[in-house]
Design an enzyme around this catalytic site. Structure first.
Site, PDB file in Angstrom:
ATOM      1  N   GLU A   1       0.829  -1.227   0.000  1.00  0.00           N
ATOM      2  CA  GLU A   1       0.000   0.000   0.000  1.00  0.00           C
ATOM      3  C   GLU A   1       0.847   1.254   0.000  1.00  0.00           C
ATOM      4  OE1 GLU A   1      -2.819   0.331  -0.881  1.00  0.00           O
ATOM      5  OE2 GLU A   1      -3.339  -1.767  -0.722  1.00  0.00           O
TER       6      GLU A   1
HETATM    7  C1  LIG Z   1       2.881  -9.579   0.015  1.00  0.00           C
HETATM    8  C2  LIG Z   1       2.649  -8.454  -0.953  1.00  0.00           C
HETATM    9  C3  LIG Z   1       1.363  -8.156  -1.349  1.00  0.00           C
HETATM   10  C4  LIG Z   1       1.137  -7.138  -2.279  1.00  0.00           C
HETATM   11  N1  LIG Z   1      -0.148  -6.895  -2.729  1.00  0.00           N
HETATM   12  C5  LIG Z   1      -0.335  -6.044  -3.766  1.00  0.00           C
HETATM   13  C6  LIG Z   1      -1.599  -5.930  -4.407  1.00  0.00           C
HETATM   14  O1  LIG Z   1      -2.591  -6.537  -3.993  1.00  0.00           O
HETATM   15  N2  LIG Z   1      -1.710  -5.117  -5.480  1.00  0.00           N
HETATM   16  C7  LIG Z   1      -0.658  -4.418  -5.977  1.00  0.00           C
HETATM   17  O2  LIG Z   1      -0.832  -3.711  -6.964  1.00  0.00           O
HETATM   18  N3  LIG Z   1       0.566  -4.477  -5.381  1.00  0.00           N
HETATM   19  C8  LIG Z   1       0.746  -5.285  -4.298  1.00  0.00           C
HETATM   20  N4  LIG Z   1       1.986  -5.398  -3.718  1.00  0.00           N
HETATM   21  C9  LIG Z   1       3.069  -4.577  -4.216  1.00  0.00           C
HETATM   22  C10 LIG Z   1       3.501  -3.504  -3.231  1.00  0.00           C
HETATM   23  O3  LIG Z   1       2.532  -2.490  -3.149  1.00  0.00           O
HETATM   24  C11 LIG Z   1       4.889  -3.013  -3.679  1.00  0.00           C
HETATM   25  O4  LIG Z   1       5.791  -4.058  -3.382  1.00  0.00           O
HETATM   26  C12 LIG Z   1       5.285  -1.729  -3.002  1.00  0.00           C
HETATM   27  O5  LIG Z   1       4.484  -0.671  -3.424  1.00  0.00           O
HETATM   28  C13 LIG Z   1       6.750  -1.368  -3.291  1.00  0.00           C
HETATM   29  O6  LIG Z   1       7.082  -1.533  -4.636  1.00  0.00           O
HETATM   30  P1  LIG Z   1       8.374  -2.387  -5.009  1.00  0.00           P
HETATM   31  O7  LIG Z   1       8.271  -3.679  -4.312  1.00  0.00           O
HETATM   32  O8  LIG Z   1       8.507  -2.424  -6.485  1.00  0.00           O
HETATM   33  O9  LIG Z   1       9.566  -1.621  -4.376  1.00  0.00           O
HETATM   34  P2  LIG Z   1      10.361  -0.284  -4.966  1.00  0.00           P
HETATM   35  O10 LIG Z   1       9.326   0.606  -5.523  1.00  0.00           O
HETATM   36  O11 LIG Z   1      11.397  -0.830  -5.870  1.00  0.00           O
HETATM   37  O12 LIG Z   1      10.931   0.269  -3.661  1.00  0.00           O
HETATM   38  C14 LIG Z   1      12.140  -0.222  -3.055  1.00  0.00           C
HETATM   39  C15 LIG Z   1      12.593   0.774  -1.974  1.00  0.00           C
HETATM   40  O13 LIG Z   1      12.854   2.053  -2.561  1.00  0.00           O
HETATM   41  C16 LIG Z   1      12.035   3.050  -1.960  1.00  0.00           C
HETATM   42  N5  LIG Z   1      11.588   3.991  -2.994  1.00  0.00           N
HETATM   43  C17 LIG Z   1      11.107   3.705  -4.223  1.00  0.00           C
HETATM   44  N6  LIG Z   1      10.810   4.838  -4.877  1.00  0.00           N
HETATM   45  C18 LIG Z   1      11.096   5.856  -4.064  1.00  0.00           C
HETATM   46  C19 LIG Z   1      11.032   7.275  -4.170  1.00  0.00           C
HETATM   47  N7  LIG Z   1      10.560   7.873  -5.247  1.00  0.00           N
HETATM   48  N8  LIG Z   1      11.443   8.007  -3.121  1.00  0.00           N
HETATM   49  C20 LIG Z   1      11.878   7.422  -1.997  1.00  0.00           C
HETATM   50  N9  LIG Z   1      11.984   6.097  -1.836  1.00  0.00           N
HETATM   51  C21 LIG Z   1      11.601   5.314  -2.858  1.00  0.00           C
HETATM   52  C22 LIG Z   1      10.874   2.322  -1.314  1.00  0.00           C
HETATM   53  O14 LIG Z   1      10.337   3.032  -0.213  1.00  0.00           O
HETATM   54  C23 LIG Z   1      11.545   1.013  -0.893  1.00  0.00           C
HETATM   55  O15 LIG Z   1      12.170   1.185   0.336  1.00  0.00           O
HETATM   56  C24 LIG Z   1       2.222  -6.383  -2.759  1.00  0.00           C
HETATM   57  C25 LIG Z   1       3.516  -6.674  -2.330  1.00  0.00           C
HETATM   58  C26 LIG Z   1       3.738  -7.698  -1.453  1.00  0.00           C
HETATM   59  C27 LIG Z   1       5.153  -8.016  -1.038  1.00  0.00           C
END
Ligand SMILES: Cc1cc2nc3c(=O)[nH]c(=O)nc-3n(C[C@H](O)[C@H](O)[C@H](O)COP(=O)(O)OP(=O)(O)OC[C@H]3O[C@@H](n4cnc5c(N)ncnc54)[C@H](O)[C@@H]3O)c2cc1C
Length: 604
Positions: free
Chosen positions: A443
């Site tokens: 989220e």
């Molecule tokens: C168990 C699970 C359930 C999920 N359920 C859903 C779902 O139902 N629907 C759905 O659509 N998604 C879902 N997700 C996805 C989830 O919302 C994302 O994993 C999350 O938003 C982070 O994206 P990412 O994993 O690509 O990490 P990244 O975006 O690659 O982030 C990695 C790190 O970099 C930081 N970061 C990234 N961009 C920035 C920025 N601009 N400024 C500062 N810091 C930054 C983040 O805070 C984090 O610490 C789920 C994920 C998991 C693990």
């Protein structure tokens, strides 16, 4: 009997003594409810949760999910629990009865939710996610879409999801590549791959309705060009009957650290070119519409973390009362002295009281935000509506991220209270740690929430929402100060809230200066100190009410409870809040090391 999941006395305190929930029955919309009815529903929820949901919590974790040929099987024991959930109509407590809901106020449904989600979040979430999907349909859908989907989603006969994330589009949702092509009949052909989709596939419901973010061919890049579509797993015909499978294929599920019973799916949309979607709302309004659901989901995730913390605290407390180990510190080297329950050791009491402070503070905080939502909906003037909407908007990233952090900390502390037994699977607290960790990630990560707070929320209405919010804390400071015994605590909280105002001004100015990158490196520390001040506010409020009751002469069985409120506030304000003030100094200094250090200098 020992309390499990949530402390009922504390729930009643927050509902009726702090937030006066019974007054809601004076409003026309809730006239069919009164305190007796609220109590009865909460008691029923507790019975159901303890008897039917809680036993599936560890079993679901151990059994996990099975994936084969595009299908996901949930743990066997979930099926009966899910049937009972539907039978008891527990899935859409706040929704309009016309669409299958129970029409309850937010704060009472939160009390019910504490038991249900605390009993087993995974089971509840299979039923509860239809609520979020349904809400978007209710607000933005056509009449036909409402008639086709709403009741089935709210009653959890069909599941709901949210499909945002793609491998290259995580926090940066605007980078998504899923596309939508217009069809002559007004539907769209959807093509793309989504990952990490919670409940994207499972065998609890006959259909799943996926709200999918995609870009209509030719629309602009970034978030501006995104639209949202309703994509049923099984196509729904115009008469409501089920049609053919809609080319929505689950290609795999994740092996995760926690929430083992919650399916996290990769979903291929339109692999055979036959996935159809219905536009929800206007074209290119996808982010606005999805945000409506995401704000609710963010409050839900903070609530989830708080539920784990509440459960973990009660497990640790009950364990500490029973585990006999070591002798009283005052016994010195007297080997004849009897061994005592570990709750008698000062260090264990420190841990337990810290946990209690966060759990109590978070309970009051999340219910307070629930009350803001109720007040926003019931407002009789635009000004009143704007006031409460402003508070809810300002505080949403805090509920999400602060509760995620502190909820996790409380679960970790529970393991510590158990000692070695906390680390082994025979006892329940290690699962709570693993399950809770996800709340700081999905989220929108906690870092993204902090940027939302600093970049958007602090400046809402030229900062007036934040100023009004500080005023709400000052009201409680004034109330507490009326009692001499609490004047010292009130002074400390007042100093902290004044300092928070200065810190907000300072970080806000830095964020608009050439030092903006350094300021954003402090966005999360700022969210944390604001959360700490909120805890102090809530605990002082509780202590002030408790002091009034103790002065008035409470029922004998309530004396310990009220005295506990005062000691908890005292502990937090004198022991934890001083460290918050130190962190505030760091934020004002706004040292630039984190952004100035070169990538090479990180080493490695
Ligand atoms: C168990 C699970 C359930 C999920 N359920 C859903 C779902 O139902 N629907 C759905 O659509 N998604 C879902 N997700 C996805 C989830 O919302 C994302 O994993 C999350 O938003 C982070 O994206 P990412 O994993 O690509 O990490 P990244 O975006 O690659 O982030 C990695 C790190 O970099 C930081 N970061 C990234 N961009 C920035 C920025 N601009 N400024 C500062 N810091 C930054 C983040 O805070 C984090 O610490 C789920 C994920 C998991 C693990």
């Amino acid at each position: 009997m020992a309390q499990v999941i949530a402390d009922r006395r504390d729930i009643d305190f927050v509902l009726y003594e702090q937030l006066k929930a019974e007054e809601l029955s004076q409003v026309d919309r809730y006239k069919d409810f009164n305190k007796k009815v609220f109590d009865m529903i909460i008691t029923e929820a507790r019975n159901f949760a303890v008897k039917e949901l809680l036993p599936t919590f560890a079993e679901g974790d151990r059994e996990g999910l099975r994936f084969a040929n595009g299908q996901v099987n949930v743990p066997e024991c979930f099926h009966r629990a899910y049937e009972l959930l539907l039978e008891g109509e527990w899935t859409s407590l706040m929704e309009d009865p016309a669409w299958g809901g129970q029409g309850m106020p937010t704060i009472v449904s939160q009390a019910v939710g504490e038991y249900l989600y605390g009993g087993n979040w995974a089971v509840m979430n299979y039923g509860g996610m239809g609520h979020g999907t349904g809400k978007m349909v209710e607000i933005f859908g056509t009449q036909q879409q409402k008639e086709l989907f709403l009741k089935k989603l709210y009653t959890a006969q069909w599941g709901g999801t949210m499909l945002l994330t793609e491998p290259q589009a995580g926090s940066d949702v605007g980078a998504l590549t899923t596309s939508a092509a217009r069809n002559p009949d007004g539907t769209f052909t959807i093509t793309g791959n989504k990952i990490f989709i919670t409940n994207g596939e499972h065998d609890l419901t006959e259909n799943i309705i996926h709200p999918v973010l995609a870009r209509i061919e030719g629309d602009s890049p970034g978030t501006k060009g995104i639209s949202i579509f309703l994509v049923p797993k099984i196509w729904v015909n115009a008469d409501g009957s089920l049609g053919d499978p809609n080319d929505v294929v689950c290609t795999g599920i994740e092996e995760k650290m926690g929430i083992h019973a919650s399916a996290t799916c990769s979903i291929a949309l339109g692999g055979k070119g036959q996935c159809r979607g219905l536009l929800l709302g206007e074209e290119c309004q996808g982010m606005k519409i999805m945000f409506y659901m995401m704000n609710e989901a963010r409050l839900g995730v903070g609530f989830q973390a708080f539920n784990y913390a509440s459960t973990a605290y009660l497990y640790a407390l009950n364990y500490a009362r029973e585990r006999i180990q070591g002798r009283d510190l005052a016994a010195g080297k007297d080997l004849e002295a009897p061994q005592v329950p570990i709750i008698q050791h000062p260090d264990v009491r420190r841990m337990l009281l810290g946990m209690k402070a966060y759990v109590d503070g978070m309970r009051s905080f999340v219910y307070y935000v629930g009350q803001c939502l109720d007040r926003e909906h019931l407002a009789t003037s635009e000004d009143e509506r704007a006031l409460y909407k402003g508070y809810a908007d300002l505080l949403t990233p805090l509920v999400k991220a602060y509760c995620a952090q502190r909820g996790f900390d409380v679960c970790v502390q529970a393991v510590q209270v158990y000692g070695g037994y906390g680390y082994v699977k025979e006892y329940p607290v290690e699962q709570l740690v693993r399950d809770c960790k996800i709340t700081s990630i999905y989220e929108g990560t906690d870092g993204i929430q902090a940027m939302d707070l600093l970049g958007r929320k602090l400046g809402m209405a030229k900062g007036q929402v934040f100023i009004n919010f500080l005023g709400e804390i000052q009201k409680i400071v004034a109330m507490a100060r009326q009692n001499n015994e609490l004047a010292g605590l009130a002074d400390e909280v007042e100093a902290a809230v004044n300092r928070l105002g200065e810190v907000a001004m300072s970080i806000g100015q830095n964020a608009m200066s050439s030092r903006f990158k350094s300021a954003f490196a402090f966005a999360f520390p700022f969210l944390e100190v604001m959360g700490d001040v909120i805890m102090a506010w809530m605990l002082l409020w509780r202590a002030a009410l408790a002091r009034q009751q103790l002065t008035a002469g409470p029922r004998k069985k309530d004396i310990d409870f009220y005295e506990g409120q005062i000691k908890t506030a005292e502990f937090f304000i004198h022991t934890i809040l001083p460290t918050t003030l130190g962190k505030m100094n760091g934020i004002v200094k706004c040292n630039g090391a984190a952004v100035e250090i070169s990538e090479a200098a990180f080493g490695g």
